[in-house]
Design a protein around this motif. Structure first.
Motif, mmCIF file in Angstrom:
data_model
loop_
_atom_site.group_PDB
_atom_site.id
_atom_site.type_symbol
_atom_site.label_atom_id
_atom_site.label_comp_id
_atom_site.label_asym_id
_atom_site.label_seq_id
_atom_site.Cartn_x
_atom_site.Cartn_y
_atom_site.Cartn_z
ATOM 1 N N ASN A 7 -5.344 -0.234 13.403
ATOM 2 C CA ASN A 7 -4.739 -1.561 13.177
ATOM 3 C C ASN A 7 -4.027 -2.081 14.431
ATOM 4 N N GLN A 57 -0.600 7.196 9.593
ATOM 5 C CA GLN A 57 -0.052 6.070 8.853
ATOM 6 C C GLN A 57 0.540 5.062 9.809
ATOM 7 N N GLY A 59 2.250 1.354 9.257
ATOM 8 C CA GLY A 59 2.716 0.433 8.223
ATOM 9 C C GLY A 59 2.368 0.996 6.853
ATOM 10 N N ASP A 60 1.737 0.161 6.036
ATOM 11 C CA ASP A 60 1.349 0.577 4.687
ATOM 12 C C ASP A 60 0.001 1.275 4.645
ATOM 13 N N GLN A 61 -0.724 1.283 5.764
ATOM 14 C CA GLN A 61 -2.057 1.885 5.758
ATOM 15 C C GLN A 61 -1.985 3.381 6.061
ATOM 16 N N LEU A 62 -2.426 4.178 5.101
ATOM 17 C CA LEU A 62 -2.512 5.631 5.249
ATOM 18 C C LEU A 62 -3.975 6.015 5.367
#
Length: 95
Positions: A7, A57, A59-62
């Motif tokens: 990201n 990870q 942010g919110d993306q794992l």
């Protein structure tokens, strides 16, 4: 310079990567540890040994099992990458 991103966030960057079987292995000091959590996954390579994995990870993306490393290698041929981290190209951008 080779960089691993998720990201648009840099997870690792180095001009000292080692390429083994088409994968860039990054030296441990080039990894941004704040983006990694140990995974329970382990696999075995006949000439490198038992691999341990990291979840990444940002942010919110794992991303489960996004990277792997060999904490202890089993052959002299694999010693240069012992402790170095590689990324799955289908999970993390490596350029």
């Amino acid at each position: 310079m080779v960089t691993a991103t998720l990201n648009n966030t840099v997870l690792a960057s180095s001009d000292r990567t080692q390429v083994v079987e088409g994968n860039h292995y990054f030296p441990p000091d080039s990894i941004k540890n704040e983006f990694f959590k140990p995974s329970d996954t382990h696999t075995t390579c006949s000439w490198k040994g038992v691999a341990s994995y990291y979840n990444a990870q940002v942010g919110d993306q794992l991303v489960p099992d996004a990277a792997w490393y060999y904490p202890k290698t089993t052959t002299d041929k694999a010693k240069p990458i012992e402790g170095w981290v590689a990324f799955y190209k289908n999970k993390v951008d490596v350029k």
